[in-house]
Scaffold this motif. Structure first.
Motif, PDB file in Angstrom:
ATOM      1  N   THR A 121       4.537   7.319   6.568  1.00 50.90           N
ATOM      2  CA  THR A 121       4.612   6.817   7.952  1.00 50.90           C
ATOM      3  C   THR A 121       3.990   7.807   8.932  1.00 50.90           C
ATOM      4  OG1 THR A 121       6.626   5.588   7.409  1.00 50.90           O
ATOM      5  CG2 THR A 121       6.185   5.982   9.732  1.00 50.90           C
ATOM      6  N   ARG A 122       4.176   9.110   8.652  1.00 54.33           N
ATOM      7  CA  ARG A 122       3.582  10.146   9.506  1.00 54.33           C
ATOM      8  C   ARG A 122       2.108  10.365   9.208  1.00 54.33           C
ATOM      9  NH1 ARG A 122       8.307  12.926   7.758  1.00 54.33           N
ATOM     10  NH2 ARG A 122       6.989  14.213   6.391  1.00 54.33           N
ATOM     11  N   ARG A 123       1.579   9.633   8.242  1.00 53.76           N
ATOM     12  CA  ARG A 123       0.197   9.810   7.781  1.00 53.76           C
ATOM     13  C   ARG A 123      -0.067  11.248   7.340  1.00 53.76           C
ATOM     14  NH1 ARG A 123      -2.838   5.350   9.003  1.00 53.76           N
ATOM     15  NH2 ARG A 123      -1.955   3.891  10.533  1.00 53.76           N
ATOM     16  N   ASP A 173       0.823  -1.204   0.000  1.00 58.46           N
ATOM     17  CA  ASP A 173       0.000   0.000   0.000  1.00 58.46           C
ATOM     18  C   ASP A 173       0.863   1.262   0.000  1.00 58.46           C
ATOM     19  OD1 ASP A 173      -2.580  -1.098  -0.130  1.00 58.46           O
ATOM     20  OD2 ASP A 173      -2.592  -1.518   2.017  1.00 58.46           O
ATOM     21  N   MET A 174       1.991   1.205   0.716  1.00 60.87           N
ATOM     22  CA  MET A 174       2.906   2.342   0.697  1.00 60.87           C
ATOM     23  C   MET A 174       3.452   2.565  -0.711  1.00 60.87           C
ATOM     24  SD  MET A 174       6.638   2.881   2.457  1.00 60.87           S
ATOM     25  CE  MET A 174       6.142   2.296   4.084  1.00 60.87           C
ATOM     26  N   ALA A 175       3.759   1.486  -1.426  1.00 60.38           N
ATOM     27  CA  ALA A 175       4.293   1.616  -2.783  1.00 60.38           C
ATOM     28  C   ALA A 175       3.305   2.343  -3.685  1.00 60.38           C
ATOM     29  CB  ALA A 175       4.617   0.239  -3.347  1.00 60.38           C
ATOM     30  N   VAL A 176       2.013   2.018  -3.553  1.00 57.29           N
ATOM     31  CA  VAL A 176       1.005   2.695  -4.361  1.00 57.29           C
ATOM     32  C   VAL A 176       0.889   4.159  -3.951  1.00 57.29           C
ATOM     33  CG1 VAL A 176      -1.467   2.771  -4.885  1.00 57.29           C
ATOM     34  CG2 VAL A 176      -0.256   0.573  -4.856  1.00 57.29           C
ATOM     35  N   TRP A 177       0.908   4.426  -2.662  1.00 58.07           N
ATOM     36  CA  TRP A 177       0.821   5.804  -2.156  1.00 58.07           C
ATOM     37  C   TRP A 177       2.009   6.621  -2.682  1.00 58.07           C
ATOM     38  CZ3 TRP A 177       3.282   9.498   0.821  1.00 58.07           C
ATOM     39  CH2 TRP A 177       2.493  10.460   1.455  1.00 58.07           C
ATOM     40  N   ILE A 178       3.198   6.048  -2.636  1.00 57.84           N
ATOM     41  CA  ILE A 178       4.390   6.745  -3.131  1.00 57.84           C
ATOM     42  C   ILE A 178       4.291   6.976  -4.631  1.00 57.84           C
ATOM     43  CG2 ILE A 178       6.867   6.469  -3.546  1.00 57.84           C
ATOM     44  CD1 ILE A 178       7.054   5.148  -0.772  1.00 57.84           C
ATOM     45  N   LEU A 215      13.685  10.964  -3.050  1.00 56.11           N
ATOM     46  CA  LEU A 215      12.253  11.262  -3.076  1.00 56.11           C
ATOM     47  C   LEU A 215      11.443  10.110  -2.487  1.00 56.11           C
ATOM     48  CD1 LEU A 215      11.887  12.892  -6.608  1.00 56.11           C
ATOM     49  CD2 LEU A 215      11.668  14.059  -4.405  1.00 56.11           C
ATOM     50  N   VAL A 216      11.800   8.879  -2.841  1.00 56.56           N
ATOM     51  CA  VAL A 216      11.069   7.732  -2.310  1.00 56.56           C
ATOM     52  C   VAL A 216      11.255   7.640  -0.797  1.00 56.56           C
ATOM     53  CG1 VAL A 216      10.912   5.208  -2.341  1.00 56.56           C
ATOM     54  CG2 VAL A 216      11.100   6.472  -4.487  1.00 56.56           C
ATOM     55  N   GLU A 217      12.459   7.891  -0.314  1.00 56.61           N
ATOM     56  CA  GLU A 217      12.683   7.915   1.144  1.00 56.61           C
ATOM     57  C   GLU A 217      11.838   8.999   1.800  1.00 56.61           C
ATOM     58  OE1 GLU A 217      16.900   8.291   1.866  1.00 56.61           O
ATOM     59  OE2 GLU A 217      17.000   6.151   2.336  1.00 56.61           O
ATOM     60  N   ASP A 218      11.816  10.187   1.195  1.00 60.33           N
ATOM     61  CA  ASP A 218      11.067  11.308   1.751  1.00 60.33           C
ATOM     62  C   ASP A 218       9.570  10.996   1.781  1.00 60.33           C
ATOM     63  OD1 ASP A 218      11.158  14.087   2.720  1.00 60.33           O
ATOM     64  OD2 ASP A 218      10.096  14.578   0.870  1.00 60.33           O
ATOM     65  N   LEU A 219       9.068  10.387   0.723  1.00 59.64           N
ATOM     66  CA  LEU A 219       7.655  10.038   0.672  1.00 59.64           C
ATOM     67  C   LEU A 219       7.338   8.893   1.625  1.00 59.64           C
ATOM     68  CD1 LEU A 219       7.120  10.394  -3.175  1.00 59.64           C
ATOM     69  CD2 LEU A 219       6.085  11.820  -1.398  1.00 59.64           C
ATOM     70  N   ARG A 220       8.272   7.974   1.819  1.00 58.78           N
ATOM     71  CA  ARG A 220       8.076   6.916   2.829  1.00 58.78           C
ATOM     72  C   ARG A 220       7.859   7.532   4.202  1.00 58.78           C
ATOM     73  NH1 ARG A 220      12.213   3.569   5.221  1.00 58.78           N
ATOM     74  NH2 ARG A 220      13.442   5.496   5.108  1.00 58.78           N
ATOM     75  N   ASP A 221       8.676   8.533   4.528  1.00 59.85           N
ATOM     76  CA  ASP A 221       8.536   9.184   5.824  1.00 59.85           C
ATOM     77  C   ASP A 221       7.193   9.899   5.940  1.00 59.85           C
ATOM     78  OD1 ASP A 221      11.053   8.249   6.404  1.00 59.85           O
ATOM     79  OD2 ASP A 221      12.064  10.145   5.997  1.00 59.85           O
TER      80      ASP A 221
END
Length: 376
Positions: free
Chosen positions: A285-287, A161-166, A276-282
């Protein structure tokens, strides 16, 4: 072209690759695909290549990591999985050195640009592989002329789900990354007036360009399955969108950039996408709530990028306000601490350098400049 339309329309699922949410199990790994042209010593498309890679496969790092693309004179290399950012540059350089050496043993050289500047696609043979012959039969003219070369970047993500969100939010960055990577102004010997004619030509194919957003991995998976099961595509690899979750590799894949002649430019772009992917992961995670532009606005930004390159002005989320590509990338370079991105923004794009060489010295000098032996 002598290829009959495919009459079966039967879906064919890629074999040997498991797909699904369980594939998303590792964050931050990197995979890089670069496409190149095999040419003669004048930089013209090489002839008589046939199934060279099958007859005489290369050794070493290229073993099982190179393949013919649609045209015989185009090849794609795929790096091993890279776990550390520091390994990106040496891996890219090692892959390119091996490719140059392999080509030289068979009397060829390597030209690297988003489009070969003078190749006439209608004069060149296609690869004789069932998958490509099927595509030629089904897609017809847009695929027959698809002589493009791109840079594809995979970043591992450890939650489906995170992959799709990113991937949804990485769509905003398609335009600035395409703009700064623009390296294909010439096609069939003519200046197209575009910064990335490759991007325009490639969008003639189905299932390309700017995708819509998906609510969840389940929604994306349903879409993939429906496209295969309905016969719209023969396998899931035929979803050629600018950015997508890759359900076989467990990655988010960015497919927008032109391939880069200079390896250091590729490194800078890969580092930016990874950051960018790291930044979007964070942010995930913070919703964090991050509003998105409409797909139509993102597509408009992409058009500006492929037309004007690094001089493009892009729509932002604020009532029609725009931002320049260079200002946006400079701000991101500072925010993410990316020295190479700062250097990339300060330098001319590949398209600008191609036009400068072509205008001043002609097409022979242009082809020579794009050959890896002379370009580094």
């Amino acid at each position: 072209m002598g290829i009959e339309p495919d009459a079966t329309h039967r879906p064919v699922v890629m074999s040997g690759q498991q797909r699904g949410p369980d594939r998303f199990d590792h964050f931050g790994s990197i995979g890089i695909e670069e496409e190149f042209y095999l040419v003669n010593d004048r930089g013209e498309p090489a002839r008589g290549i046939g199934d060279l890679l099958d007859r005489e496969p290369p050794p070493g790092i290229l073993s099982d990591r190179i393949d013919h693309e649609l045209f015989e004179f185009t090849v794609e290399t795929q790096t091993p999985v890279i776990e550390e950012l520091d390994a990106v540059e040496p891996t890219i350089r090692q892959m390119r050195r091996a490719l140059i050496e392999y080509a030289a043993t068979h009397g060829y050289q390597i030209l690297c640009a988003g489009l070969h500047p003078t190749a006439r696609w209608w004069e060149l043979p296609h690869t004789d592989k069932p998958r490509y012959r099927s595509q030629l039969g089904r897609i017809q003219y847009p695929q027959h002329r698809n002589i493009t070369s791109g840079l594809h970047i995979h970043i591992g993500v450890d939650d489906a789900d995170m992959a799709v969100w990113i991937a949804n939010r990485l769509r905003w960055y398609v335009a600035p990354i395409l703009a700064i990577s623009a390296n294909s102004p010439f096609w069939c010997g003519a200046d197209t007036g575009l910064a990335s004619a490759r991007a325009s030509i490639f969008e003639g194919l189905p299932n390309t360009g700017m995708p819509g957003a998906f609510d969840s991995f389940a929604a994306f998976d349903r879409f993939e399955r429906r496209m295969v099961d309905s016969g719209q595509i023969r396998d899931r690899g035929e979803l050629w969108f600018d950015v997508r979750p890759h359900t076989a590799y467990g990655t988010v894949e960015l497919r927008a950039p032109d391939v880069q002649t200079e390896p250091e430019r590729s490194v800078a772009i890969v580092e930016y996408v990874h950051a960018l992917v790291e930044d979007l992961r964070d942010a995930f995670t913070r919703r964090e709530v991050q509003p998105m532009l409409r797909r139509e606005e993102l597509a408009a930004n992409k058009w500006q990028a492929l037309r004007y390159g690094a001089d493009a002005m892009l729509l932002t989320g604020a009532d029609g306000e725009t931002v320049s590509v260079r200002d946006l990338l400079r701000a991101d370079a500072r925010r993410l601490g990316l020295r190479r991105l700062q250097e990339l923004v300060a330098a001319p794009t590949g398209t600008e350098l191609q036009r400068e060489t072509g205008d001043a010295e002609g097409v022979d000098a242009l082809r020579h400049r794009l050959m890896l032996e002379t370009a580094g």
